[in-house]
Design an enzyme around this catalytic site. Structure first.
Site, PDB file in Angstrom:
ATOM      1  N   ARG A 178       0.435  -1.211  11.241  1.00  0.00           N
ATOM      2  CA  ARG A 178      -0.890  -1.549  10.698  1.00  0.00           C
ATOM      3  C   ARG A 178      -1.038  -3.062  10.529  1.00  0.00           C
ATOM      4  NH1 ARG A 178      -1.194   2.824   5.823  1.00  0.00           N
ATOM      5  NH2 ARG A 178       1.018   2.362   5.746  1.00  0.00           N
TER       6      ARG A 178
ATOM      7  N   CYS B 134      -0.868  -3.799   3.581  1.00  0.00           N
ATOM      8  CA  CYS B 134      -1.299  -4.269   2.252  1.00  0.00           C
ATOM      9  C   CYS B 134      -1.914  -5.659   2.247  1.00  0.00           C
ATOM     10  CB  CYS B 134      -0.124  -4.223   1.290  1.00  0.00           C
ATOM     11  SG  CYS B 134       0.385  -2.543   0.909  1.00  0.00           S
TER      12      CYS B 134
ATOM     13  N   THR C  92      -3.975   1.155  -4.330  1.00  0.00           N
ATOM     14  CA  THR C  92      -4.471  -0.169  -4.713  1.00  0.00           C
ATOM     15  C   THR C  92      -6.000  -0.144  -4.681  1.00  0.00           C
ATOM     16  OG1 THR C  92      -2.503  -1.150  -3.713  1.00  0.00           O
ATOM     17  CG2 THR C  92      -4.376  -2.622  -4.116  1.00  0.00           C
TER      18      THR C  92
ATOM     19  N   GLU D  19       7.772  -1.809   2.112  1.00  0.00           N
ATOM     20  CA  GLU D  19       8.264  -0.983   3.214  1.00  0.00           C
ATOM     21  C   GLU D  19       9.552  -1.610   3.731  1.00  0.00           C
ATOM     22  OE1 GLU D  19       5.157  -0.304   6.119  1.00  0.00           O
ATOM     23  OE2 GLU D  19       3.800   0.356   4.554  1.00  0.00           O
TER      24      GLU D  19
ATOM     25  N   ALA E 231       7.978 -20.009   7.609  1.00  0.00           N
ATOM     26  CA  ALA E 231       6.943 -19.988   8.647  1.00  0.00           C
ATOM     27  C   ALA E 231       7.128 -18.763   9.536  1.00  0.00           C
ATOM     28  CB  ALA E 231       7.028 -21.258   9.473  1.00  0.00           C
ATOM     29  N   GLY E 232       6.038 -18.291  10.110  1.00  0.00           N
ATOM     30  CA  GLY E 232       6.097 -17.134  11.004  1.00  0.00           C
ATOM     31  C   GLY E 232       4.800 -17.010  11.754  1.00  0.00           C
TER      32      GLY E 232
ATOM     33  N   THR F  64      -6.354   3.161   0.904  1.00  0.00           N
ATOM     34  CA  THR F  64      -7.593   2.459   0.533  1.00  0.00           C
ATOM     35  C   THR F  64      -7.777   1.324   1.547  1.00  0.00           C
ATOM     36  OG1 THR F  64      -6.241   1.225  -1.070  1.00  0.00           O
ATOM     37  CG2 THR F  64      -7.642   2.986  -1.934  1.00  0.00           C
TER      38      THR F  64
ATOM     39  N   PHE G  34       4.514  -1.504  -6.368  1.00  0.00           N
ATOM     40  CA  PHE G  34       4.963  -2.792  -5.827  1.00  0.00           C
ATOM     41  C   PHE G  34       6.056  -2.627  -4.771  1.00  0.00           C
ATOM     42  CE2 PHE G  34       3.424  -3.589 -10.167  1.00  0.00           C
ATOM     43  CZ  PHE G  34       2.429  -4.524  -9.895  1.00  0.00           C
TER      44      PHE G  34
HETATM   45  P1  NAD Z   1      -0.737   5.996   4.073  1.00  0.00           P
HETATM   46  O1  NAD Z   1      -1.909   5.852   4.955  1.00  0.00           O
HETATM   47  O2  NAD Z   1       0.640   5.848   4.619  1.00  0.00           O
HETATM   48  O3  NAD Z   1      -0.794   7.439   3.364  1.00  0.00           O
HETATM   49  C1  NAD Z   1      -1.944   7.990   2.820  1.00  0.00           C
HETATM   50  C2  NAD Z   1      -1.823   9.505   2.918  1.00  0.00           C
HETATM   51  O4  NAD Z   1      -2.884  10.103   2.188  1.00  0.00           O
HETATM   52  C3  NAD Z   1      -1.935  10.051   4.357  1.00  0.00           C
HETATM   53  O5  NAD Z   1      -0.823  10.862   4.626  1.00  0.00           O
HETATM   54  C4  NAD Z   1      -3.239  10.847   4.343  1.00  0.00           C
HETATM   55  O6  NAD Z   1      -3.214  11.960   5.218  1.00  0.00           O
HETATM   56  C5  NAD Z   1      -3.306  11.266   2.879  1.00  0.00           C
HETATM   57  N1  NAD Z   1      -4.649  11.644   2.430  1.00  0.00           N
HETATM   58  C6  NAD Z   1      -5.821  11.014   2.649  1.00  0.00           C
HETATM   59  N2  NAD Z   1      -6.835  11.664   2.031  1.00  0.00           N
HETATM   60  C7  NAD Z   1      -6.290  12.730   1.393  1.00  0.00           C
HETATM   61  C8  NAD Z   1      -6.803  13.759   0.562  1.00  0.00           C
HETATM   62  N3  NAD Z   1      -8.098  13.847   0.276  1.00  0.00           N
HETATM   63  N4  NAD Z   1      -5.956  14.680   0.087  1.00  0.00           N
HETATM   64  C9  NAD Z   1      -4.645  14.621   0.377  1.00  0.00           C
HETATM   65  N5  NAD Z   1      -4.083  13.651   1.139  1.00  0.00           N
HETATM   66  C10 NAD Z   1      -4.888  12.713   1.631  1.00  0.00           C
HETATM   67  O7  NAD Z   1      -0.971   4.984   2.871  1.00  0.00           O
HETATM   68  P2  NAD Z   1       0.139   4.140   2.065  1.00  0.00           P
HETATM   69  O8  NAD Z   1       0.642   3.025   2.886  1.00  0.00           O
HETATM   70  O9  NAD Z   1       1.100   5.087   1.445  1.00  0.00           O
HETATM   71  O10 NAD Z   1      -0.775   3.488   0.920  1.00  0.00           O
HETATM   72  C11 NAD Z   1      -1.348   4.271  -0.104  1.00  0.00           C
HETATM   73  C12 NAD Z   1      -1.910   3.352  -1.154  1.00  0.00           C
HETATM   74  O11 NAD Z   1      -0.848   2.595  -1.768  1.00  0.00           O
HETATM   75  C13 NAD Z   1      -2.902   2.310  -0.618  1.00  0.00           C
HETATM   76  O12 NAD Z   1      -3.895   2.075  -1.582  1.00  0.00           O
HETATM   77  C14 NAD Z   1      -2.042   1.070  -0.442  1.00  0.00           C
HETATM   78  O13 NAD Z   1      -2.781  -0.122  -0.522  1.00  0.00           O
HETATM   79  C15 NAD Z   1      -1.092   1.194  -1.629  1.00  0.00           C
HETATM   80  N6  NAD Z   1       0.206   0.541  -1.454  1.00  0.00           N
HETATM   81  C16 NAD Z   1       0.844   0.612  -0.261  1.00  0.00           C
HETATM   82  C17 NAD Z   1       2.094   0.005  -0.117  1.00  0.00           C
HETATM   83  C18 NAD Z   1       2.824   0.052   1.219  1.00  0.00           C
HETATM   84  O14 NAD Z   1       3.782  -0.688   1.377  1.00  0.00           O
HETATM   85  N7  NAD Z   1       2.423   0.899   2.165  1.00  0.00           N
HETATM   86  C19 NAD Z   1       2.680  -0.651  -1.191  1.00  0.00           C
HETATM   87  C20 NAD Z   1       2.000  -0.682  -2.407  1.00  0.00           C
HETATM   88  C21 NAD Z   1       0.757  -0.079  -2.537  1.00  0.00           C
END
Ligand code: NAD
Length: 451
Positions: A344, A277, A123, A159, A269-270, A86, A156
């Site tokens: 990212r 996110c 999210t 990475e 600090a950084g 998202t 929550f």
């Molecule tokens: P990401 O970009 O790593 O992964 C998203 C995946 O979804 C990709 O592999 C993409 O190819 C796939 N995708 C997109 N459209 C699709 C569809 N129509 N059908 C099937 N697959 C599809 O994203 P992420 O970092 O895993 O984040 C996912 C969500 O979780 C976001 O909303 C993010 O804000 C939230 N989130 C992320 C983290 C983090 O640390 N990365 C932590 C908590 C919450």
């Protein structure tokens, strides 16, 4: 339980793999066939400690497979967890991936038997699950919410420690359309002995933003003090914040020992928060608030402080080097934080862009990242540092502090280190090397300051 996880990124693949480890039967779904192939071969498409081993184990045990067919996977599952991206589009949340996936999930619901439950883990701003998501699912499936379950279950995990975070959660927040929806999802997590909060869909959505907004605010608070300390001869932000940490309301004593809560790592600090996110979630929350007619003066300031950090770091480098035009600068660390290969919104990208705009010649090294579009990434720190005028530490990789700085300083043209994370404190640095820390006043000696 039979679980489909739609979106096989950082959250989806960790979720799917860990649920398979808990004994569930998991189908991971992604629209990128190369991602699906990699997962089926046991190779995560990104670095996350411990994930490859668990994934291989789950595949070999027959408890996990990856496919591209969303509708088929949903039709054959009891629970569908949506974990697509998202991202931010001009500060606004981009729901296009969620909407496209919801269309496919809706098709799958037509053929799903029993009481399938759809869970939004991505999210999303408050109201998304019960309006956008529910609207698409009902229209496409021809079923009303209630004949299928609908939940919002924010994630929550962090990475770099995602597997451990998922397997040992602080709490599980279950936003539910109705009671049966929440019960269906709770069964997935039945083996976890942590607080489970059953609440409304919108509270669940808001909780995730509240968590990330707090973390972002702590980082910007610390960085505001870094800027203040830099302008105050004799002040040192690390000493100030370390003393702050010892307040018992922040780090309580337990049976004679001091507890150091993880939240204190955000009171440091950084060069600013980055990653997939915090930046986009703060932006989405501000945009959401604006649309509700609510002012977010605190969050506006949090973003503004953060946006200024890369420029502040580059200004420190300019102050130390003299002029950046024609200067050769090594950037150490590209990932947005240590322990991940996620680029990212990494502050390193902004630092590189600003250095290049000022005419510097830039090389970079990161322990995990070997490629960056349109930019040469060095294979070693030695290659990145050879003949350079200065090095800027942008990611706090622990190995940077363990480097042999006597040898590395000797191969630099001018040994100047700008420590953007104060990650080198404690490292053995030769006296002849100039080391500039953030959050500490620095007087350049014997260099012409650029005009
Ligand atoms: P990401 O970009 O790593 O992964 C998203 C995946 O979804 C990709 O592999 C993409 O190819 C796939 N995708 C997109 N459209 C699709 C569809 N129509 N059908 C099937 N697959 C599809 O994203 P992420 O970092 O895993 O984040 C996912 C969500 O979780 C976001 O909303 C993010 O804000 C939230 N989130 C992320 C983290 C983090 O640390 N990365 C932590 C908590 C919450």
């Amino acid at each position: 339980m039979r679980i489909a996880v739609v979106g096989t990124g950082y959250v989806g693949l960790v979720t799917g793999t860990c649920l398979a480890q808990l004994g569930h039967d998991v189908t991971c779904v992604d629209s990128m066939p190369q991602r699906v192939d990699a997962v089926n071969q046991g190779t995560p498409p990104f670095y996350e400690p411990g994930l490859a081993e668990l994934l291989t184990e789950a595949i070999q045990a027959g408890r996990l497979r990856a496919v591209t067919d969303v509708a088929g996977a949903v039709a054959a599952s009891d629970i569908t967890i949506l974990a697509v991206g998202t991202p931010s589009r001009g500060g606004e949340i981009d729901l296009s991936y969620l909407s496209a996936a919801a269309e496919q999930i809706g098709k799958g619901l037509r053929d799903a038997s029993g009481y399938p439950v759809v869970v939004v883990k991505s999210t999303v701003v408050p109201g998304t699950t019960d309006t956008v998501m529910r609207g698409i699912l009902e229209r496409v499936s021809g079923r009303r919410a209630g004949s299928f379950g609908l939940c919002m279950n924010p994630e929550f995990l962090r990475e770099g420690s995602a597997v451990a975070d998922f397997m040992d959660p602080d709490r599980i927040v279950i936003g539910q359309w109705d009671g049966p929806s929440g019960c269906g999802l709770a069964e997935v997590y039945s083996s976890f002995d942590c607080p489970k909060i059953f609440t409304t869909l919108r509270n669940a959505e808001m909780t995730k933003y509240a968590s990330n907004a707090l973390l972002a605010a702590l980082v910007s608070f610390s960085n505001e003090f870094a800027a203040l300390c830099e302008a105050t001869p004799g002040a040192d932000v690390d000493e100030v914040l370390s003393a702050l940490h010892l307040d018992r309301r922040l780090s309580p004593m337990h049976r004679g020992d001091r507890v150091t809560p993880g939240i204190l790592s955000y009171l440091r600090a950084g060069c600013g928060f980055g990653g997939s996110c915090l930046p986009k979630d703060v932006a989405a929350l501000r945009d959401f608030a604006r649309k509700q007619g609510v002012e977010t003066r605190l969050l506006d300031a949090v973003s503004a402080v953060n946006a200024g950090r890369p420029a502040q770091l580059v200004a420190l480098a300019q102050n130390a080097v003299g002029t950046l035009r024609g200067a050769a600068i090594a950037v150490l660390g590209l990932a947005f934080k240590a322990g991940t290969d996620d680029l990212r919104d990494s502050p390193a990208l902004a630092v590189i862009r600003l250095l290049e705009e000022k005419g510097a010649v830039v090389r970079a090294y990161d322990p995990l990242i070997t490629k960056l579009d349109g930019f040469h990434v060095c294979a070693s720190a030695r290659e990145a540092l050879t003949g350079m005028d200065a090095a800027i530490v942008v990611t706090a990789w622990p190995e940077f502090a363990a480097f042999d700085w006597t040898a590395l300083s000797a191969i630099m043209q001018r040994p100047i280190l700008i420590d953007g994370r104060n990650a080198l404190r404690g490292a053995v640095i030769p006296e002849s090397t100039t080391c500039v820390s953030i959050g500490r006043h620095f007087e350049p000696q014997g260099v012409a300051v650029a005009i």
